[in-house]
Scaffold this motif. Structure first.
Motif, PDB file in Angstrom:
ATOM      1  N   CYS A 162       0.828  -1.243   0.021  1.00 56.87           N
ATOM      2  CA  CYS A 162      -0.056  -0.061   0.046  1.00 56.87           C
ATOM      3  C   CYS A 162       0.753   1.280  -0.077  1.00 56.87           C
ATOM      4  CB  CYS A 162      -0.822   0.107   1.257  1.00 56.87           C
ATOM      5  SG  CYS A 162      -0.176  -0.010   2.815  1.00 56.87           S
ATOM      6  N   CYS A 163       1.967   1.056   0.546  1.00 61.63           N
ATOM      7  CA  CYS A 163       3.004   2.385   0.583  1.00 61.63           C
ATOM      8  C   CYS A 163       4.375   1.759   0.510  1.00 61.63           C
ATOM      9  CB  CYS A 163       2.689   3.047   1.732  1.00 61.63           C
ATOM     10  SG  CYS A 163       3.021   2.320   3.356  1.00 61.63           S
ATOM     11  N   GLY A 164       5.423   2.773   0.321  1.00 61.42           N
ATOM     12  CA  GLY A 164       6.730   2.508   0.296  1.00 61.42           C
ATOM     13  C   GLY A 164       7.162   2.158   1.751  1.00 61.42           C
ATOM     14  N   SER A 165       6.521   2.522   2.734  1.00 55.94           N
ATOM     15  CA  SER A 165       7.251   2.101   4.119  1.00 55.94           C
ATOM     16  C   SER A 165       6.667   0.536   4.161  1.00 55.94           C
ATOM     17  CB  SER A 165       6.605   2.973   5.160  1.00 55.94           C
ATOM     18  OG  SER A 165       5.164   2.967   5.261  1.00 55.94           O
ATOM     19  N   CYS A 166       5.718   0.202   3.670  1.00 52.61           N
ATOM     20  CA  CYS A 166       5.633  -1.011   4.074  1.00 52.61           C
ATOM     21  C   CYS A 166       6.207  -2.065   3.185  1.00 52.61           C
ATOM     22  CB  CYS A 166       3.911  -1.478   3.680  1.00 52.61           C
ATOM     23  SG  CYS A 166       2.637  -1.314   4.839  1.00 52.61           S
ATOM     24  N   ARG A 167       6.659  -1.714   1.992  1.00 51.42           N
ATOM     25  CA  ARG A 167       7.676  -2.112   0.968  1.00 51.42           C
ATOM     26  C   ARG A 167       8.873  -2.458   1.901  1.00 51.42           C
ATOM     27  NH1 ARG A 167       9.686  -0.648  -5.141  1.00 51.42           N
ATOM     28  NH2 ARG A 167      11.433  -1.964  -4.928  1.00 51.42           N
ATOM     29  N   ALA A 168       9.523  -1.329   2.309  1.00 52.04           N
ATOM     30  CA  ALA A 168      10.740  -1.095   3.084  1.00 52.04           C
ATOM     31  C   ALA A 168      10.688  -2.254   4.203  1.00 52.04           C
ATOM     32  CB  ALA A 168      10.969   0.069   3.555  1.00 52.04           C
ATOM     33  N   ARG A 169       9.911  -2.192   4.927  1.00 47.22           N
ATOM     34  CA  ARG A 169       9.603  -3.128   5.913  1.00 47.22           C
ATOM     35  C   ARG A 169       9.715  -4.738   5.700  1.00 47.22           C
ATOM     36  NH1 ARG A 169       5.900   0.499   8.118  1.00 47.22           N
ATOM     37  NH2 ARG A 169       4.086  -0.818   7.474  1.00 47.22           N
ATOM     38  N   PHE A 170       8.934  -4.935   4.622  1.00 42.99           N
ATOM     39  CA  PHE A 170       8.808  -6.230   4.004  1.00 42.99           C
ATOM     40  C   PHE A 170      10.285  -6.695   3.473  1.00 42.99           C
ATOM     41  CE2 PHE A 170       8.191  -9.358   0.613  1.00 42.99           C
ATOM     42  CZ  PHE A 170       7.200 -10.145   1.249  1.00 42.99           C
ATOM     43  N   GLU A 171      10.943  -5.841   2.802  1.00 44.81           N
ATOM     44  CA  GLU A 171      12.102  -6.119   1.977  1.00 44.81           C
ATOM     45  C   GLU A 171      13.234  -6.380   3.191  1.00 44.81           C
ATOM     46  OE1 GLU A 171      12.549  -2.844  -0.577  1.00 44.81           O
ATOM     47  OE2 GLU A 171      11.882  -4.007  -2.266  1.00 44.81           O
ATOM     48  N   GLU A 172      13.126  -5.503   4.222  1.00 53.24           N
ATOM     49  CA  GLU A 172      14.071  -5.748   5.208  1.00 53.24           C
ATOM     50  C   GLU A 172      14.057  -7.206   6.154  1.00 53.24           C
ATOM     51  OE1 GLU A 172      14.611  -3.589   9.659  1.00 53.24           O
ATOM     52  OE2 GLU A 172      14.636  -2.288   7.963  1.00 53.24           O
ATOM     53  N   ARG A 173      12.720  -7.306   6.342  1.00 52.38           N
ATOM     54  CA  ARG A 173      12.554  -8.462   7.167  1.00 52.38           C
ATOM     55  C   ARG A 173      12.741  -9.877   6.244  1.00 52.38           C
ATOM     56  NH1 ARG A 173       7.536  -7.364   8.172  1.00 52.38           N
ATOM     57  NH2 ARG A 173       6.559  -9.394   6.663  1.00 52.38           N
ATOM     58  N   TYR A 174      12.469  -9.773   4.870  1.00 52.39           N
ATOM     59  CA  TYR A 174      12.820 -10.679   3.898  1.00 52.39           C
ATOM     60  C   TYR A 174      14.236 -10.769   4.113  1.00 52.39           C
ATOM     61  CZ  TYR A 174      12.447 -13.500  -0.410  1.00 52.39           C
ATOM     62  OH  TYR A 174      12.295 -14.452  -1.300  1.00 52.39           O
ATOM     63  N   GLU A 175      15.038  -9.969   4.041  1.00 52.72           N
ATOM     64  CA  GLU A 175      16.571  -9.997   3.804  1.00 52.72           C
ATOM     65  C   GLU A 175      16.986 -10.622   5.039  1.00 52.72           C
ATOM     66  OE1 GLU A 175      18.572  -6.375   2.732  1.00 52.72           O
ATOM     67  OE2 GLU A 175      17.296  -5.895   1.082  1.00 52.72           O
ATOM     68  N   GLU A 176      16.425 -10.198   6.300  1.00 49.82           N
ATOM     69  CA  GLU A 176      16.862 -10.863   7.533  1.00 49.82           C
ATOM     70  C   GLU A 176      16.598 -12.391   7.666  1.00 49.82           C
ATOM     71  OE1 GLU A 176      14.985  -8.816  10.678  1.00 49.82           O
ATOM     72  OE2 GLU A 176      16.158  -6.970  10.161  1.00 49.82           O
ATOM     73  N   LEU A 177      15.270 -12.637   7.151  1.00 51.67           N
ATOM     74  CA  LEU A 177      15.181 -14.178   6.910  1.00 51.67           C
ATOM     75  C   LEU A 177      15.977 -14.868   6.270  1.00 51.67           C
ATOM     76  CD1 LEU A 177      11.150 -13.720   7.095  1.00 51.67           C
ATOM     77  CD2 LEU A 177      12.824 -14.770   8.907  1.00 51.67           C
ATOM     78  N   SER A 178      16.312 -14.331   5.048  1.00 52.99           N
ATOM     79  CA  SER A 178      17.229 -15.025   3.943  1.00 52.99           C
ATOM     80  C   SER A 178      18.627 -15.062   4.459  1.00 52.99           C
ATOM     81  CB  SER A 178      17.257 -14.395   2.494  1.00 52.99           C
ATOM     82  OG  SER A 178      15.864 -13.932   2.157  1.00 52.99           O
ATOM     83  N   GLU A 179      18.910 -14.411   5.419  1.00 53.04           N
ATOM     84  CA  GLU A 179      20.284 -14.314   5.639  1.00 53.04           C
ATOM     85  C   GLU A 179      20.467 -15.376   6.933  1.00 53.04           C
ATOM     86  OE1 GLU A 179      21.503 -10.397   7.056  1.00 53.04           O
ATOM     87  OE2 GLU A 179      21.608  -9.609   5.040  1.00 53.04           O
ATOM     88  N   GLY A 180      19.437 -15.757   7.597  1.00 54.69           N
ATOM     89  CA  GLY A 180      19.256 -16.478   8.795  1.00 54.69           C
ATOM     90  C   GLY A 180      19.254 -17.763   8.223  1.00 54.69           C
ATOM     91  N   ALA A 181      18.664 -18.171   6.835  1.00 60.73           N
ATOM     92  CA  ALA A 181      18.320 -19.436   6.563  1.00 60.73           C
ATOM     93  C   ALA A 181      19.582 -20.345   6.027  1.00 60.73           C
ATOM     94  CB  ALA A 181      17.145 -19.315   5.439  1.00 60.73           C
TER      95      ALA A 181
END
Length: 196
Positions: free
Chosen positions: A177-196
């Motif tokens: 819905c907005c750029g801040s939701c995108r940024a939060r999602f991408e940040e969490r996605y990167e953290e989960l990818s790094e932890g996998a």
């Protein structure tokens, strides 16, 4: 493209009527060029509005078993598990889940034997009762009406409006819905990818 305009709706109606229509045929009807039609269809596919192009088979012209409608009453909260168990069952054509959690299944089964093909669903031990009714006819008339685009933000669940943004991450498209939701999602996605 965050909204469906009348041209998009007309293209969808035409494709519902004939999924094999060429871009040239569609373009002539909606008064656009074939490349413009192709772009619109591609965007509708990217957004998930068009999932696939398929064939509507008239089952009355084929003989392969008995066509039935099955109502499955399942244990509350277990409709997803039963639905997933039916995903690869040969003969099952449609599975609908009602608001009260019942499953309506339409399928064609040899010799009216539904117990054997539906065994994966019964193995969930979530089916409380089964009602089977032979079908003598069916019609399919998809209607689009004045539908609008109903995208949901994958981060917060809000509706995605014209101000929304999208991102392609690891080959999959996500809507926000907005750029801040995108940024939060991408940040969490990167953290989960790094932890996998």
């Amino acid at each position: 493209m965050r909204e469906l305009d009348e041209t998009d709706r007309e293209l969808l109606r035409l494709l519902l009527d004939d999924g094999r229509a060429s871009y040239k045929q569609l373009a002539e009807t909606v008064d656009l060029s074939p490349p413009a039609v192709s772009d619109r269809v591609d965007r509708l596919r990217e957004l998930g509005v068009i999932e696939r192009f398929t064939v509507n088979v008239d089952r009355s012209r084929l003989r392969e078993g008995v066509r039935v409608a099955i109502t499955l009453v399942v244990t509350p909260g277990e409709s997803t598990a039963v639905r997933e168990a039916l995903t690869d069952v040969t003969g099952v054509e449609h599975v609908f889940v009602t608001a009260e959690g019942r499953l309506l299944v339409v399928g064609t089964f040899p010799d009216a034997d539904i117990e054997s093909p539906l065994q994966p669903a019964f193995e969930t031990k979530a089916i409380e009762s089964v009602d089977v009714t032979p079908l003598v006819a069916s019609d399919w008339h998809p209607a689009l009406g004045e539908a609008t685009l109903g995208l949901e933000c994958v981060e917060c669940g809000n509706s995605v409006t014209a101000e929304g943004v999208s991102a392609v991450i690891d080959g999959e498209r996500y809507e926000f819905c907005c750029g801040s939701c995108r940024a939060r999602f991408e940040e969490r996605y990167e953290e989960l990818s790094e932890g996998a």
